[in-house]
Motif scaffolding. Structure first.
Motif, PDB file in Angstrom:
ATOM      1  N   ALA A 183       0.823  -1.203   0.000  1.00 30.49           N
ATOM      2  CA  ALA A 183       0.000   0.000   0.000  1.00 30.49           C
ATOM      3  C   ALA A 183       0.858   1.255   0.000  1.00 30.49           C
ATOM      4  CB  ALA A 183      -0.927  -0.007   1.211  1.00 30.49           C
ATOM      5  N   THR A 184       1.980   1.223   0.732  1.00 34.22           N
ATOM      6  CA  THR A 184       2.819   2.423   0.793  1.00 34.22           C
ATOM      7  C   THR A 184       3.851   2.434  -0.317  1.00 34.22           C
ATOM      8  OG1 THR A 184       4.241   1.262   2.330  1.00 34.22           O
ATOM      9  CG2 THR A 184       2.595   2.718   3.296  1.00 34.22           C
ATOM     10  N   GLN A 185       3.775   1.478  -1.232  1.00 35.11           N
ATOM     11  CA  GLN A 185       4.698   1.361  -2.356  1.00 35.11           C
ATOM     12  C   GLN A 185       6.139   1.291  -1.905  1.00 35.11           C
ATOM     13  OE1 GLN A 185       3.594   4.689  -4.760  1.00 35.11           O
ATOM     14  NE2 GLN A 185       1.958   3.571  -5.770  1.00 35.11           N
ATOM     15  N   SER A 253       7.480  12.878  19.864  1.00 36.70           N
ATOM     16  CA  SER A 253       6.877  12.727  18.536  1.00 36.70           C
ATOM     17  C   SER A 253       6.047  13.961  18.173  1.00 36.70           C
ATOM     18  CB  SER A 253       5.998  11.483  18.534  1.00 36.70           C
ATOM     19  OG  SER A 253       5.153  11.498  17.404  1.00 36.70           O
ATOM     20  N   LYS A 254       5.872  14.160  16.863  1.00 36.63           N
ATOM     21  CA  LYS A 254       5.044  15.286  16.429  1.00 36.63           C
ATOM     22  C   LYS A 254       3.570  14.896  16.354  1.00 36.63           C
ATOM     23  CE  LYS A 254       8.582  17.786  13.875  1.00 36.63           C
ATOM     24  NZ  LYS A 254       9.637  16.755  13.705  1.00 36.63           N
ATOM     25  N   MET A 255       3.291  13.584  16.505  1.00 36.07           N
ATOM     26  CA  MET A 255       1.890  13.145  16.448  1.00 36.07           C
ATOM     27  C   MET A 255       1.245  13.316  17.824  1.00 36.07           C
ATOM     28  SD  MET A 255       2.062   9.771  14.093  1.00 36.07           S
ATOM     29  CE  MET A 255       3.639   9.159  14.581  1.00 36.07           C
ATOM     30  N   VAL A 257      -1.460  12.277  19.381  1.00 34.75           N
ATOM     31  CA  VAL A 257      -1.975  11.132  20.134  1.00 34.75           C
ATOM     32  C   VAL A 257      -0.832  10.323  20.729  1.00 34.75           C
ATOM     33  CG1 VAL A 257      -3.290   9.008  19.993  1.00 34.75           C
ATOM     34  CG2 VAL A 257      -4.049  11.018  18.738  1.00 34.75           C
ATOM     35  N   VAL A 258       0.195  10.083  19.911  1.00 35.97           N
ATOM     36  CA  VAL A 258       1.347   9.316  20.387  1.00 35.97           C
ATOM     37  C   VAL A 258       1.995  10.037  21.562  1.00 35.97           C
ATOM     38  CG1 VAL A 258       3.626   8.458  19.761  1.00 35.97           C
ATOM     39  CG2 VAL A 258       1.758   8.347  18.122  1.00 35.97           C
ATOM     40  N   PHE A 339      13.046   8.268   9.210  1.00 39.82           N
ATOM     41  CA  PHE A 339      13.026   8.514  10.647  1.00 39.82           C
ATOM     42  C   PHE A 339      13.750   7.417  11.413  1.00 39.82           C
ATOM     43  CE2 PHE A 339      11.075   7.541  14.720  1.00 39.82           C
ATOM     44  CZ  PHE A 339      11.315   8.720  15.390  1.00 39.82           C
TER      45      PHE A 339
ATOM     46  N   MET B   1       7.197  11.003  13.768  1.00 36.74           N
ATOM     47  CA  MET B   1       7.925  10.161  12.829  1.00 36.74           C
ATOM     48  C   MET B   1       7.409  10.356  11.416  1.00 36.74           C
ATOM     49  SD  MET B   1       6.349   6.424  13.670  1.00 36.74           S
ATOM     50  CE  MET B   1       6.480   6.608  15.419  1.00 36.74           C
ATOM     51  N   ALA B   2       6.242  10.970  11.319  1.00 36.48           N
ATOM     52  CA  ALA B   2       5.661  11.098   9.985  1.00 36.48           C
ATOM     53  C   ALA B   2       6.170  12.332   9.269  1.00 36.48           C
ATOM     54  CB  ALA B   2       4.156  11.160  10.072  1.00 36.48           C
ATOM     55  N   ALA B   3       6.829  13.191  10.008  1.00 39.66           N
ATOM     56  CA  ALA B   3       7.207  14.465   9.407  1.00 39.66           C
ATOM     57  C   ALA B   3       8.466  14.314   8.570  1.00 39.66           C
ATOM     58  CB  ALA B   3       7.415  15.499  10.488  1.00 39.66           C
ATOM     59  N   LYS B   4       8.459  13.331   7.714  1.00 40.69           N
ATOM     60  CA  LYS B   4       9.610  13.100   6.859  1.00 40.69           C
ATOM     61  C   LYS B   4       9.224  13.582   5.471  1.00 40.69           C
ATOM     62  CE  LYS B   4      12.094  11.687   8.747  1.00 40.69           C
ATOM     63  NZ  LYS B   4      12.821  12.666   9.504  1.00 40.69           N
ATOM     64  N   HIS B   6       8.990  13.527   2.191  1.00 41.15           N
ATOM     65  CA  HIS B   6       9.433  12.767   1.031  1.00 41.15           C
ATOM     66  C   HIS B   6       9.145  13.515  -0.262  1.00 41.15           C
ATOM     67  CE1 HIS B   6      11.239   9.078   2.159  1.00 41.15           C
ATOM     68  NE2 HIS B   6      10.277   8.777   3.026  1.00 41.15           N
ATOM     69  N   SER B  17       1.532   7.359  -3.974  1.00 42.32           N
ATOM     70  CA  SER B  17       0.363   6.946  -3.217  1.00 42.32           C
ATOM     71  C   SER B  17       0.079   7.932  -2.090  1.00 42.32           C
ATOM     72  CB  SER B  17       0.630   5.560  -2.637  1.00 42.32           C
ATOM     73  OG  SER B  17      -0.204   5.346  -1.530  1.00 42.32           O
ATOM     74  N   PHE B  19      -0.499   7.163   0.721  1.00 42.55           N
ATOM     75  CA  PHE B  19       0.123   6.643   1.935  1.00 42.55           C
ATOM     76  C   PHE B  19       1.506   7.215   2.141  1.00 42.55           C
ATOM     77  CE2 PHE B  19      -2.985   3.293   1.083  1.00 42.55           C
ATOM     78  CZ  PHE B  19      -3.635   3.334   2.287  1.00 42.55           C
ATOM     79  N   ASN B  20       2.084   7.810   1.081  1.00 39.32           N
ATOM     80  CA  ASN B  20       3.391   8.411   1.242  1.00 39.32           C
ATOM     81  C   ASN B  20       3.301   9.834   1.777  1.00 39.32           C
ATOM     82  OD1 ASN B  20       4.942   6.290   0.650  1.00 39.32           O
ATOM     83  ND2 ASN B  20       5.226   6.792  -1.514  1.00 39.32           N
ATOM     84  N   ARG B  25      -0.101   9.393   6.729  1.00 36.17           N
ATOM     85  CA  ARG B  25       0.538   8.300   7.464  1.00 36.17           C
ATOM     86  C   ARG B  25       0.432   8.516   8.965  1.00 36.17           C
ATOM     87  NH1 ARG B  25       6.275   5.895   5.981  1.00 36.17           N
ATOM     88  NH2 ARG B  25       6.381   6.773   3.893  1.00 36.17           N
ATOM     89  N   GLY B  26       0.710   9.767   9.373  1.00 39.04           N
ATOM     90  CA  GLY B  26       0.634  10.072  10.797  1.00 39.04           C
ATOM     91  C   GLY B  26      -0.741   9.768  11.344  1.00 39.04           C
ATOM     92  N   TYR B  29      -1.166   5.998  11.607  1.00 42.47           N
ATOM     93  CA  TYR B  29      -0.463   5.445  12.763  1.00 42.47           C
ATOM     94  C   TYR B  29      -1.235   5.716  14.044  1.00 42.47           C
ATOM     95  CZ  TYR B  29       3.781   4.656  10.004  1.00 42.47           C
ATOM     96  OH  TYR B  29       4.682   4.224   9.097  1.00 42.47           O
ATOM     97  N   GLN B  30      -1.706   6.963  14.192  1.00 42.49           N
ATOM     98  CA  GLN B  30      -2.387   7.327  15.434  1.00 42.49           C
ATOM     99  C   GLN B  30      -3.698   6.566  15.572  1.00 42.49           C
ATOM    100  OE1 GLN B  30      -2.137  11.505  16.560  1.00 42.49           O
ATOM    101  NE2 GLN B  30      -0.965  11.851  14.711  1.00 42.49           N
ATOM    102  N   LEU B  33      -2.875   3.189  16.747  1.00 47.39           N
ATOM    103  CA  LEU B  33      -2.529   3.211  18.172  1.00 47.39           C
ATOM    104  C   LEU B  33      -3.782   3.288  19.035  1.00 47.39           C
ATOM    105  CD1 LEU B  33      -0.265   3.408  20.312  1.00 47.39           C
ATOM    106  CD2 LEU B  33      -0.498   5.877  20.149  1.00 47.39           C
ATOM    107  N   VAL B  34      -4.685   4.209  18.662  1.00 49.93           N
ATOM    108  CA  VAL B  34      -5.915   4.370  19.440  1.00 49.93           C
ATOM    109  C   VAL B  34      -6.724   3.084  19.412  1.00 49.93           C
ATOM    110  CG1 VAL B  34      -8.135   5.547  19.534  1.00 49.93           C
ATOM    111  CG2 VAL B  34      -6.040   6.859  19.184  1.00 49.93           C
ATOM    112  N   LEU B  37      -5.121   0.553  21.688  1.00 48.16           N
ATOM    113  CA  LEU B  37      -5.335   0.856  23.103  1.00 48.16           C
ATOM    114  C   LEU B  37      -6.769   0.551  23.519  1.00 48.16           C
ATOM    115  CD1 LEU B  37      -3.319   4.150  23.624  1.00 48.16           C
ATOM    116  CD2 LEU B  37      -2.861   1.906  24.588  1.00 48.16           C
TER     117      LEU B  37
END
Lengths: 435, 397
Positions: A183-185, A253-255, A257-258, A339, B1-4, B6, B17, B19-20, B25-26, B29-30, B33-34, B37
């Motif tokens: 999915a993320t290629q 992290s910048k997210m 929720v995390v 990262f 980690m998503a602040a890359k 690309h 995509s 997803f990139n 992505r962030g 991921y969140q 995680l939620v 949990l």
């Protein structure tokens, strides 16, 4: 007037005279450091008096009146109250229990092997000049734990029974990894090799632990003494390090929720006393597990200790992360590292090196805190000492003093040694910044 | 980690995509995680409900209304045989706070004295302080607690042979017995006098500071204030006809009766906490004083300040900025460590909660009470100390 006829011209320098007694030597030192003023002299006298009191209490007790040999309490019962002496004969008699707890006597060689291999593996890892650091650390992190587990418990887990479940879980995880990569290629091959290697590694370790070496199984209920102290402290610190790293990264992290989850986790564990955590892991954890699943007491305590120290470790690691200059992050980004690549290859090695003293200090705290497990009924060193007081064979008025003195000396030697090591590392690591 | 980043900001290269996209992505991921949990906590609750039902244990906080079958042996509120679990827990909480507050005050005194002593020019004094710090810091608190309680306090003589101080303080293996003051009619005057003294002392110090700003003259405000606070109530005591009498502890039968009794558990716990935490505070104080540049001392001396005022007016205020943050965490540690009380059965919140847990079996609720209590204490202490820290922090341009 005739010229002055100088009768004497000094040709060479006179030797330096020694400084006057009033500014050097023991007299000067005493005057300056002990008696420089009247209040100072009084303080000195008071200090000497306190030292006299301490020595007068400790030395006769620990040495002069101490009883070194004996079979039972008869040797240590002294009718003369003034001649109270430590009953070292009791420590001698109980020494195996203090070290191994109720570990079967015939199997103690297994514990000894673990102690010896652990010491042989640890000492070169701690001395900075010894080569092969990477191999050494890998041995201590991969081979040693497996070996310790097999030797201490007897190994012989039931891998055969779980093999189907394991294959199913493995296939599902591989499938998920492939799906996400697709999915993320991303590139399929490296992801699948990493996931596959981890899965197969776990399977191999599990399989090795399941081999029947013919060792007699020893339940953890029979472990005790210094063995339990070491097992809890070392497992706690080793398990808390990766967890702490993840939490520290999560907190930065910048997210949102995390970050929030990490902060809540860290502050929760740091805000409550270890005793309540241990109570929770021993009383409440079984309630949270599905029916039929049960951990033994030591493992439950270990989970509590690991989560508790992970929160402290996270703060230590975060300190290291904050000390890394921003240029390092930017440099890693400029190289096009992802990262995880930049974290694993650039940031973490520097940050972890910076916080070695902090990690050692956390370990010292954890080492001292392991004594708390006696409250939930595990017998660490202090627990063994405490329980030995109920033995009528050695019940004398000095038994408890002797036992506490012995335990205090053991803990002191270990903690003081580690704190010296931490100072040594700090000095070594800071040489670059010293003026 | 998503602040890359690309993709570049240009429009041409954003074909990949979605997803990139780091933002997408962030969020994913969140969400994962939620979801994880939520599933985790949901399964815990399910298991717990099932297990509790199977073991026939009630749930909920209804139990705090039930009658407790036990009495803590030290209570600051009056409890009776019909008191509820809630009241017993409250008594435990108050005991925790009592030992924490007294421990903090004593440990601060011990810590400051020992920290300064370790820096003393006097070789004997500094070595003694170093010895104390290095020995105490490296021995587990629980071991020290056991030593003080089981080896020292429990081994004290019987009440019959107890050691006396001035004939009114009695120390034996049942505890420390002190005279209890009885306030009779007329003692309110002393209270009023004390209040007047405190207000007067504050007034004098404000006046003295204003005068010093205006004229440069100093006034011994501290000693005047202290005199006011002490002398006025003493004066009131005699003027109102000495309204305080004492209830002395007396040996009756096998134990002391009357007076004020401090249980040995409290003495042991306070002693252990004070000595242990004092060593840590001493190190913090030493680090704080060493952190003040030596030039400050020299500059103060050059201005003509003597040693005392230099320490009081120049060094300590600057050292406090370094000392306060770690001192806060030591105070919190002391409060949390007071939970070791359970090991010697001092009735603090953990000890009382343990008894409640054994009687009712409601482990989750009891542990929730503990956690809430300790988290609130931690939060309150850090808010207070942060406020104090801000008030003394360096004000920069």
């Amino acid at each position: 007037m005739s010229e002055h006829s100088l009768s004497f011209v000094r040709k060479e320098m006179v030797d330096q005279r020694p400084a006057p007694v009033s500014s050097q030597g023991p007299l000067y030192w005493m005057h300056h450091n002990l008696l420089s003023s009247v209040p100072n002299a009084m303080l000195t006298l008071l200090g000497i008096y306190i030292i006299y009191l301490i020595l007068n209490a400790v030395i006769p007790f620990a040495f002069i009146h101490a009883v070194w040999e004996g079979k039972d309490r008869e040797a240590c019962v002294v009718t003369d109250a003034a001649a109270h002496g430590a009953c070292w004969a009791y420590v001698k008699a109980y020494f195996p229990q203090f070290v191994y707890g109720r570990y079967p006597v015939d199997e103690i060689w297994r514990v000894n092997i673990v102690f010896i291999v652990g010491a042989l593996g640890l000492i070169p890892a701690l001395i900075p000049k010894v080569p092969f650091k990477r191999e050494n650390v890998l041995f201590m992190l991969l081979v040693f734990p497996v070996m310790t587990f097999i030797l201490l418990t007897g190994g012989n887990l039931a891998f055969e029974d779980h093999i189907i479940a394991f294959v199913v879980i493995f296939a599902v995880v591989m499938g998920l990894a492939a799906l996400i990569t697709y999915a993320t290629q991303g590139k399929m091959k490296p992801v699948l090799t990493t996931v596959g290697a981890i899965g197969i590694g776990i399977a191999i370790i599990y399989a090795i632990m399941s081999i029947d070496f013919g060792l007699q199984p020893v339940e953890t209920a029979n472990w005790g003494g210094f063995l339990v102290t070491l097992v809890i402290a070392i497992t706690g610190i080793v398990a808390s390090l990766p967890l702490g790293i993840i939490l520290a990264l999560g907190r930065r992290s910048k997210m949102p929720v995390v970050r929030l989850v990490s902060i809540i986790f860290i502050e929760f564990w740091r805000g409550v006393p270890l005793i309540t955590v241990l109570f929770m892991s021993s009383v409440v954890l079984p309630l949270f597990l599905p029916e039929g699943v049960n951990f033994d007491k030591l493992l439950r305590a270990l989970i509590g200790v690991a989560l508790f120290s992970a929160a402290y470790m996270a703060e230590v690691v975060r300190g290291g992360l904050q000390a890394i200059p921003k240029g390092q992050y930017e440099g890693a980004d400029a190289l096009g590292l992802t990262f995880w690549q930049s974290t694993a290859l650039i940031i973490m090695p520097q940050a972890l090196k910076l916080v070695i003293p902090g990690i050692v200090n956390t370990f010292i705290g954890l080492f001292k805190d392991t004594t708390l497990v006696l409250i939930i009924g595990l017998f660490d060193l202090l627990g063994q000492v405490q329980s030995s007081f109920t033995d009528p064979t050695w019940s004398t008025p000095v038994t408890s003093h002797t036992g506490y003195l012995f335990a205090a000396m053991v803990f002191w030697i270990f903690c003081f040694g580690m704190s010296r090591y931490s100072i040594f590392m700090e000095n070594r690591l800071h040489t670059g910044h010293k003026r | 980690m998503a602040a890359k980043p690309h993709h570049s900001t240009g429009q041409t290269s954003t074909k990949g995509s979605i997803f990139n996209d780091p933002k997408v992505r962030g969020i994913i991921y969140q969400l994962v995680l939620v979801a994880g949990l939520v599933y985790f906590f949901w399964s815990i609750v399910q298991n717990a409900a099932h297990n509790l039902e199977k073991q026939n244990i009630a749930s909920g906080f209804g139990f705090i209304e039930n009658t407790a079958g036990f009495l803590p042996n030290q209570t600051l509120i009056s409890l009776s045989a019909t008191s509820t679990y809630g009241q017993a827990l409250l008594a435990g909480l108050l005991n925790t706070l009592l030992v924490a507050v007294i421990g903090i005050i004593l440990a601060t005194i011990v810590g400051f004295v020992m920290g300064v002593a370790r820096l003393s020019n006097n070789w004997v004094v500094s070595k003694l302080a170093t010895m104390y710090i290095e020995i105490v810091r490296n021995i587990p608190l629980l071991l020290q607690l056991f030593f003080w309680y089981f080896a020292v306090l429990r081994n004290l003589p019987n009440p019959k042979d107890s050691s006396n101080l001035f004939g009114v303080f009695h120390l034996n293996n049942r505890g420390l017995f002190m005279p209890r003051p009885i306030f009779e009619a007329g003692s309110e005057a002393m209270l009023v006098a004390l209040a007047v003294g405190i207000v007067g002392a504050i007034g004098v110090s404000i006046w003295a500071r204003k005068r010093q700003v205006k004229t440069g003259q100093r006034f011994p405000a501290f000693w005047t204030g202290l005199g006011l606070i002490i002398l006025l109530p003493v004066l009131a005591y005699f003027l109102s006809g000495r309204p305080i009498s004492y209830d002395y502890a007396e040996l009756k039968g096998f134990n002391y009766k009357g007076g004020m009794k401090v249980i040995p558990e409290f003495v042991g716990l306070t002693l252990a906490l004070t000595i242990y935490t004092g060593a840590f505070i001493a190190e913090i104080v030493r680090a704080g004083i060493l952190a003040v540049n030596h030039g400050q001392t020299e500059a103060a001396h050059a201005l003509g300040l003597r040693n005392g005022p230099t320490l009081r007016l120049v060094i300590i205020p600057q050292a406090m900025r370094v000392i306060i943050p770690p001192l806060t965490s030591q105070y919190l540690n002391l409060t949390k460590n007071s939970s070791l009380a359970v090991a010697i059965a001092y009735p603090d919140i953990v000890s009382v909660g343990g008894t409640v847990l054994n009687q009712t079996g409601q482990a989750i609720e009891v542990i929730a009470v503990w956690m809430i209590v300790y988290l609130s204490i931690s939060l309150l202490t850090s808010i207070l100390m942060n406020w104090y820290n801000r008030s003394i922090a360096l004000v920069e341009r």
